[in-house]
Enzyme design. Structure first.
Site: not given
Ligand code: MN
Length: 251
Positions: A114, A220, A222
């Protein structure tokens, strides 16, 4: 047993109002650290700082540049700050630009997420759209929460360049991404290549091929990897690259 690779994770600052007073915290989403752990690495969270950066990087085997607030537009030669640009932190900008440059010069494996892809692009001379809804005609909704889509669910498909590093890491070109950004790459830095675009043409992934492992993505992962296991792959690739013997710096 050999020590698992140590992966540096960048963080930001945040003001925290508590009953006993207001304190500044070092803050980063915990999922970055848990993803590195899940991929077999040791996560090490770094606060923004100014000194001894080479010594700091010598302590780690890989680098993860995380998401966060916007880069100061002055870094890419834009005098006017868009009204939607928020929470600029010059110390974090300086810190992360230095680490990105170090990682490229010293062939330190690097994954950027990001804000991280934006740091990498601007550090290498590229520019950004400060606000996609205002500055990119025909932009999709890249802030999926405004449409009520949970952060661990995909928001848009990706057009993945075949034979790119991204395709190699994911084992194919079928990738769906979540989307939680309002900025994106505008002018691509000359040393980077695009690995994926959103359906509206917004750049979503880049790589740097004169390097053992340097991948940057706009989504994202994660927040996705626990529900969609395919998104653990970039963390595993980072840790695997970090486990290899360090190479000599670029000449
Ligand atoms: Mn997006």
């Amino acid at each position: 047993m050999t020590t698992p690779p140590r992966i540096a994770i960048t963080a930001g600052f945040a003001i925290d109002h508590q009953p006993y007073g207001t304190v500044q915290r070092v803050r980063v989403t915990a999922n970055y650290a848990s993803a590195i752990t899940a991929a077999g690495g040791i996560p090490i969270i770094l606060p923004p700082q100014k000194h001894h950066l080479a010594a700091l990087m010598e302590m780690v085997d890989g680098l993860l540049l995380t998401g966060g607030a916007d880069i100061n537009p002055a870094r890419y030669g834009t005098e006017s700050v868009h009204a939607a640009t928020y929470d600029v932190d010059d110390l974090r900008d300086t810190f992360e630009f230095s680490l990105a440059t170090y990682a490229l010069e010293h062939r330190l494996p690097l994954l950027c997420i990001c804000r991280g892809i934006q740091v990498l692009n601007v550090a290498l001379g590229g520019t950004l759209y400060q606000d996609l809804p205002d500055q990119y005609a025909g932009a999709l909704q890249h802030r999926q929460h405004l449409d009520g889509i949970p952060t661990d669910m995909p928001a848009h498909r990706l057009d993945v360049r075949p034979n790119s590093l991204l395709a190699e890491v994911y084992g194919g070109t079928e990738i769906d991404a979540n989307s939680l950004h309002h900025q994106a790459i505008k002018d691509l830095a000359g040393d980077l290549v695009v690995d994926a675009w959103a359906p509206d043409g917004v750049i979503e992934a880049v790589s740097y091929d004169r390097h053992p492992f340097a991948l940057a993505v706009q989504w994202h992962l994660e927040l996705m990897y626990e529900r969609h296991a395919a998104h653990l792959a970039p963390f595993k690739s980072l840790v695997t690259a970090a486990a290899r013997a360090p190479l000599a710096p670029m000449s």
